[in-house]
Design a protein around this motif. Sequence first.
Motif, short mmCIF file in Angstrom:
data_model
loop_
_atom_site.label_atom_id
_atom_site.label_comp_id
_atom_site.label_asym_id
_atom_site.label_seq_id
_atom_site.Cartn_x
_atom_site.Cartn_y
_atom_site.Cartn_z
N ARG A 285 17.32 66.40 33.87
CA ARG A 285 15.91 65.99 33.98
C ARG A 285 15.09 67.07 34.67
NH1 ARG A 285 18.53 61.05 35.20
NH2 ARG A 285 18.33 61.43 37.44
N ALA A 286 15.67 67.71 35.69
CA ALA A 286 14.97 68.78 36.39
C ALA A 286 14.70 69.95 35.46
CB ALA A 286 15.79 69.24 37.60
N ARG A 287 15.63 70.24 34.54
CA ARG A 287 15.43 71.33 33.59
C ARG A 287 14.31 70.98 32.61
NH1 ARG A 287 18.94 75.23 31.59
NH2 ARG A 287 20.81 74.13 32.31
N THR A 288 14.24 69.70 32.20
CA THR A 288 13.19 69.27 31.28
C THR A 288 11.82 69.46 31.92
OG1 THR A 288 14.65 67.67 30.23
CG2 THR A 288 12.28 67.32 29.96
N LEU A 289 11.69 69.05 33.19
CA LEU A 289 10.42 69.24 33.89
C LEU A 289 10.12 70.71 34.07
CD1 LEU A 289 7.97 68.26 35.40
CD2 LEU A 289 9.40 67.86 37.41
N GLY A 290 11.15 71.50 34.41
CA GLY A 290 10.94 72.94 34.56
C GLY A 290 10.48 73.58 33.27
N SER A 291 11.06 73.17 32.13
CA SER A 291 10.67 73.73 30.84
C SER A 291 9.21 73.41 30.53
CB SER A 291 11.57 73.18 29.73
OG SER A 291 12.91 73.59 29.93
N ALA A 292 8.77 72.17 30.89
CA ALA A 292 7.38 71.80 30.66
C ALA A 292 6.44 72.65 31.50
CB ALA A 292 7.18 70.32 30.99
#
Length: 303
Positions: A285-292
């Motif tokens: 989930r942290a990677r998804t937010l980081g990608s955004a």
Amino acid sequence: MTVRTGDGLSLAVQVRGEGPTVVAVHGYPDDHHVWDGVADALVGSGHRVVTYDVRGAGASGVPGDRAGYDLELLAADLRAVCDAVSPAEPVHLLAHDWGAIQTWHAVTGDALTGRVASFTSISGPCLDHVARFLGRRARRDLPAVARQMLHSWYTVFFRIPVLPELLIRSGLLGRIVARSERIAPPDPADAVHGLELYRRNLPRRLGNPQIRRTDLPVQILCPRRDAYVGTDMAVSAAPFAPDLRVRHLPGGHWVVRHRPDEVAGPVAELVAETTGDTVAPGLERARTLGSALVATGGRALGR
């Protein structure tokens, strides 16, 4: 153990535990003890934790002048520690406050090339990224910039001659910080020495920002009640750190003292990911937010 810096200072270094090496860098006005709870948790989960007193703090040597607090020297110190404690293997970096500021400078330059496997940053962005964030002029950015400038009042105060030293030595500033942040009053000598971090580096970096990037796996931990570094500024690295993860944590600026398990858990997960183990759901989930954030230049804050 003691590590010598390139300009002849002694750095007091502490090593505990066995496993993948995590090097933790403290901020201002702390010393290595700020990591005690986090280190205990990481050692308990099978990690080797290295802490050290940065120059001018704790049992380490004190530079003779303001130039001795330059970010380039701090980055070289970190390299010296990494080489001393893990000469054959890359380390995982964990840093808070001014420790994170100096570590960002190191990982976005040449000081640590080939020496780092991952970096977790808490409440301390790269000063070059900060300068670009504060320089945003789009209408949608202005409220975030204004909020952060209010939060950063102390950075101006600490650059005033004489007065900060007087308030520190009187004990007043320490009592205010201790009461508001629920921490022990800082050592007055460390607090006075560390003022030079602000005086040496803020005018030089904020006035002439460079484009500083890293391709390392980076994790930014953002305490939701941080009174000094807002989330907007904390994630200003997004355009310059494409392999990014962002997590919001409960707690304030000194989350490393008050909620050590909340810090140690994400660090252990990032270490496991970079060594090839299964990716934890929270890290995904942290990677998804980081990608955004990367995709939108740090503007999609995901609150």
